[in-house]
Design an enzyme around this catalytic site. Sequence first.
Site, PDB file in Angstrom:
ATOM      1  N   THR A 192      19.830  23.550  19.906  1.00 48.35           N
ATOM      2  CA  THR A 192      19.501  21.921  19.255  1.00 48.35           C
ATOM      3  C   THR A 192      19.757  22.083  17.847  1.00 48.35           C
ATOM      4  OG1 THR A 192      17.765  21.474  20.860  1.00 48.35           O
ATOM      5  CG2 THR A 192      17.685  20.309  18.989  1.00 48.35           C
ATOM      6  N   ARG A 220      13.103  13.507  31.812  1.00 48.88           N
ATOM      7  CA  ARG A 220      12.435  14.408  30.768  1.00 48.88           C
ATOM      8  C   ARG A 220      12.808  14.213  29.318  1.00 48.88           C
ATOM      9  NH1 ARG A 220      13.599  18.480  26.943  1.00 48.88           N
ATOM     10  NH2 ARG A 220      11.852  19.734  26.571  1.00 48.88           N
ATOM     11  N   ASP A 223      11.031  17.440  22.600  1.00 55.78           N
ATOM     12  CA  ASP A 223      10.558  16.980  21.225  1.00 55.78           C
ATOM     13  C   ASP A 223      11.447  16.477  20.382  1.00 55.78           C
ATOM     14  OD1 ASP A 223      11.883  19.458  21.504  1.00 55.78           O
ATOM     15  OD2 ASP A 223      11.128  19.923  19.397  1.00 55.78           O
ATOM     16  N   THR A 243      13.407  23.693  17.057  1.00 53.59           N
ATOM     17  CA  THR A 243      14.258  23.718  18.324  1.00 53.59           C
ATOM     18  C   THR A 243      13.544  24.757  19.138  1.00 53.59           C
ATOM     19  OG1 THR A 243      16.530  24.713  19.057  1.00 53.59           O
ATOM     20  CG2 THR A 243      15.440  26.125  17.046  1.00 53.59           C
ATOM     21  N   GLY A 244      13.799  24.463  20.325  1.00 53.97           N
ATOM     22  CA  GLY A 244      13.067  25.185  21.500  1.00 53.97           C
ATOM     23  C   GLY A 244      12.343  24.352  22.482  1.00 53.97           C
ATOM     24  N   GLY A 246      10.327  22.058  23.745  1.00 52.63           N
ATOM     25  CA  GLY A 246       9.806  20.649  23.191  1.00 52.63           C
ATOM     26  C   GLY A 246       8.525  20.401  23.511  1.00 52.63           C
TER      27      GLY A 246
HETATM   28  C1  SD4 Z   1      13.920  20.055  23.885  1.00 51.66           C
HETATM   29  N1  SD4 Z   1      13.709  21.039  21.946  1.00 51.66           N
HETATM   30  O1  SD4 Z   1      14.560  19.298  24.446  1.00 51.66           O
HETATM   31  C2  SD4 Z   1      14.867  20.582  22.848  1.00 51.66           C
HETATM   32  C3  SD4 Z   1      15.478  22.058  23.406  1.00 51.66           C
HETATM   33  C4  SD4 Z   1      16.106  22.767  22.580  1.00 51.66           C
HETATM   34  O2  SD4 Z   1      18.248  23.024  22.350  1.00 51.66           O
HETATM   35  O3  SD4 Z   1      15.860  22.987  21.288  1.00 51.66           O
HETATM   36  N2  SD4 Z   1      17.378  22.905  22.992  1.00 51.66           N
HETATM   37  O4  SD4 Z   1      13.041  20.569  24.298  1.00 51.66           O
END
Ligand code: SD4
Length: 332
Positions: A192, A220, A223, A243-244, A246
Amino acid sequence: MHRRKFLKNSSLGSAGLLGAATLAGCGGKTGPEAGAAPMLAASPGPVALCTWDFGNATEKAWSVLNAGGSALDAVEAGVKVEEANADNQTVGLGGRPDRDGHVTLDACIMDPAGNCGSVMGLEGFLHPVSVARKVMEETPHVILIGEGAAAFALEAGFEKQELLTEASRREWEEWKKTSDYQPVINIENHDTIGMLCMDEAGDLSGACTTSGLAYKMRGRVGDSPVIGAGLYVDNEVGGATATGLGEEVIRTVGSFLIVELMRQGMSPQEACEEGVRRIMAKNQGRTDFQIGFIALNKQGQTGAFCIHPGFSYRLYNGEGHRNIPSETFLKS
Ligand code: SD4
């Protein structure tokens, strides 16, 4: 890199930044006209940074800033580079679909006045960040979701297009054979882009855009489009983005937390570290997910922290353009 060395580099970086700004009196502007700017008390800008190693995105943002553009225009232009990059399978075109095969996009944007716009579960539009900006600027609302967001995008003149690429479709077909139909919570399955910029005037903006978790349940939302979780900007203090996984960022309203910690006096680095610690405190003993935060304060200082090794961020400022490895909570 060891923490002490990292901090030393960060503080050297900040000193260099301030030095460059004061010396040039031009907010770090580069190029032929840089020396011609008046010797005013300079802001530490421009600064552009983003999650992960998206050099083309920060390059684009920097080109907007360096031409005197606003932080808002810079973050939008910067993240659009990754939205249009079919090789990045977690943002925009080529994003991995939900478990039913739909590419659903989440994005948000914030300006220096604290205005914000967001789209959630948008399907069929290449630049969700630009739709989010239109929500911010042309509606009385902050968030539009799903079909309503798509109808708004069409009305606003955005063109509909297929975003599921052949590569992502094939991977999804393979995943269906073995997956047990569960969304993947892969610790490294996220690229992300969250971006923070400061312009020459010292004003801050941010944007965040993603296709979310690969093979997520239909509907779904993570974040990234949630103001305060995946992104927060307060022009008096600074900004942060994530990022990560969420779900865990939402549970702690991570980006808002980091900005508030900076308001209370923490550096961007300290605030990102505390943001990750809050998440780990709610997940004792769990190591099966990754989260990375980046932050920028009003003085142009930056920081980043993540749970697992492997996270880095791209920074473009008066000192140049580079990829900076993040410190981590869990050592490898
Ligand atoms: C999420 N934070 O949808 C995002 C996922 C992400 O690369 O970082 N994707 O939870």
